[in-house]
Design an enzyme around this catalytic site. Structure first.
Site, PDB file in Angstrom:
ATOM      1  N   GLU A  21       0.827  -1.218   0.000  1.00  0.00           N
ATOM      2  CA  GLU A  21       0.000   0.000   0.000  1.00  0.00           C
ATOM      3  C   GLU A  21       0.859   1.266   0.000  1.00  0.00           C
ATOM      4  O   GLU A  21       0.537   2.253  -0.670  1.00  0.00           O
ATOM      5  CB  GLU A  21      -0.920   0.018   1.222  1.00  0.00           C
ATOM      6  CG  GLU A  21      -1.861  -1.184   1.311  1.00  0.00           C
ATOM      7  CD  GLU A  21      -1.303  -2.323   2.146  1.00  0.00           C
ATOM      8  OE1 GLU A  21      -2.074  -2.902   2.927  1.00  0.00           O
ATOM      9  OE2 GLU A  21      -0.095  -2.621   2.026  1.00  0.00           O
ATOM     10  N   CYS A  25      -2.367  -3.742   7.269  1.00  0.00           N
ATOM     11  CA  CYS A  25      -1.964  -3.928   8.664  1.00  0.00           C
ATOM     12  C   CYS A  25      -2.357  -2.725   9.517  1.00  0.00           C
ATOM     13  O   CYS A  25      -2.434  -1.603   9.041  1.00  0.00           O
ATOM     14  CB  CYS A  25      -0.461  -4.194   8.760  1.00  0.00           C
ATOM     15  SG  CYS A  25       0.567  -2.821   8.224  1.00  0.00           S
ATOM     16  N   THR A  83      11.922 -40.636   4.664  1.00  0.00           N
ATOM     17  CA  THR A  83      11.548 -39.297   5.131  1.00  0.00           C
ATOM     18  C   THR A  83      10.213 -38.870   4.536  1.00  0.00           C
ATOM     19  O   THR A  83       9.319 -38.391   5.243  1.00  0.00           O
ATOM     20  CB  THR A  83      12.640 -38.281   4.764  1.00  0.00           C
ATOM     21  OG1 THR A  83      13.881 -38.688   5.353  1.00  0.00           O
ATOM     22  CG2 THR A  83      12.283 -36.892   5.269  1.00  0.00           C
TER      23      THR A  83
END
EC number: 3.5.4.26
Length: 347
Positions: free
Chosen positions: A53, A78, A294
């Site tokens: 932004e 935010c 794994t």
């Protein structure tokens, strides 16, 4: 296409430019529109640097247009102070009257507070435009904050007859199953994920560097399993060039700036213990390129989000069998003479 969707789609396109460089922050793109013309754009490029932004607002040449513009952003702006000031405050300061948001930020530090702050300032907020696309964009970030673990990608290559390695080999290096084009794509993937994980035998057999030599970008954090501390100390993973976390059954070795030793219980729930520790290390995504054992450990624990499987134009007849993954739906594409199958785990 609806007008809001058009510009949020552009936000998503911009945000993808930051893939692999924004950790631990999300991928975010922003577009500013006035009278159906884009007057500013930006995307978050690196943690600690300006957010999307901010870059979009700074790119607007005629700031007088902002008080009648709409700012589009793929993720909720935010509302808290981190390494940079809150984006909400900048939007309010510039008196931008309309904000269109793709999806809410799952981070508890934001999680709707940004939207609330904008609305309390009298700004008109539209939420949930192309929400699925915006969440897919940040699948790593959402998984980390909602499931408290990294986004997990399994990757392996197998022969046409279902083997990941021949029964025997003469040199301590990989036996290539795929073409150079597939291998280059894998190195691109390594730059996009925060970490790469392999098991003991892969390091002993291949002595890999686990870096991104064939693609420009960041090297991933190396995560290595060495339950009984069998890996030779002259292996590439001990070169201290890249941050490396070694998991063993008991702590050994001297930690250096880039080499960390962790102890976990390998007797049961190994995959769960590993992802808990990776979460503690703030690792949002990991690509697992280990051997059969794994990979099968994570499959059996149902701790995976994607499986990317290459099938090369080669046959071994005998050798190490590929992991067993029972999935009915997957996408398939060709990379030269190789096939790439991509599975998504929806459980």
């Amino acid at each position: 296409m609806k007008i809001h969707e058009k510009y949020i789609k552009r936000c998503v396109e911009l945000a993808k430019n930051g893939l692999g460089t924004t950790y631990p922050n999300p991928l975010v793109g922003s577009v500013i529109v006035c009278d159906d013309n884009i007057i500013g754009e930006g995307w978050h490029q690196k943690a600690g640097e300006p957010h999307a932004e901010v870059l979009a607002i700074n790119s607007v040449k005629d700031k007088s247009l902002l008080n009648k513009a709409t700012i589009y952003v793929s993720l909720e702006p935010c509302s808290h102070f981190g390494k940079t000031p809150p984006c909400c405050d900048l939007i309010i300061k510039n008196k931008i009257p309309n904000v269109v948001i793709g999806t809410v930020d799952p981070n508890i530090k934001v999680a709707g507070n940004g939207i609330k702050k904008l609305m309390e300032a009298g700004i008109h907020v539209t939420l949930g435009v192309l929400e699925d696309e915006c969440q897919e964009l940040n699948k790593r970030f959402f998984t980390f904050h909602e499931k408290k673990r990294p986004y997990i990608i399994l990757k392996w290559a197998q022969s046409q007859d279902g083997f990941i390695a021949p029964k025997e080999k003469s040199e301590k290096k990989p036996v290539w199953i795929t073409t150079i084009y597939s291998r280059q794509l894998v190195h691109k993937w390594r730059t996009e994920e925060q970490a790469i994980l392999v098991g003991t035998q892969t390091v002993i057999d291949d002595n890999p560097k686990l870096n991104a030599r064939d693609w420009y970008g960041n090297n991933p954090i190396r995560v290595v399993l060495d339950q009984k501390n069998r890996i030779p100390k002259d292996s590439h993973i001990f070169d201290n060039h890249v941050k490396t976390i070694l998991f063993s059954g008991f702590k050994t070795g001297v930690e250096k700036e880039n080499t960390i030793f962790e102890c976990i219980d390998f007797e049961k729930n190994t995959a769960e213990h590993l992802v808990q520790s990776l979460y503690k290390h703030q690792i949002q995504s990991v690509i697992i390129e280990g051997g059969r054992q794994t990979l099968q450990t994570f499959i059996d624990a149902n701790l995976w989000d994607e499986a990317r499987i290459f099938v090369g134009n080669i046959q071994f007849k005998t050798g190490i069998k590929a992991p067993i993954l029972v999935q009915k739906q997957f996408t398939k594409q060709c990379i030269g003479s190789d096939e790439l199958l991509i599975h998504r785990n929806h459980d």
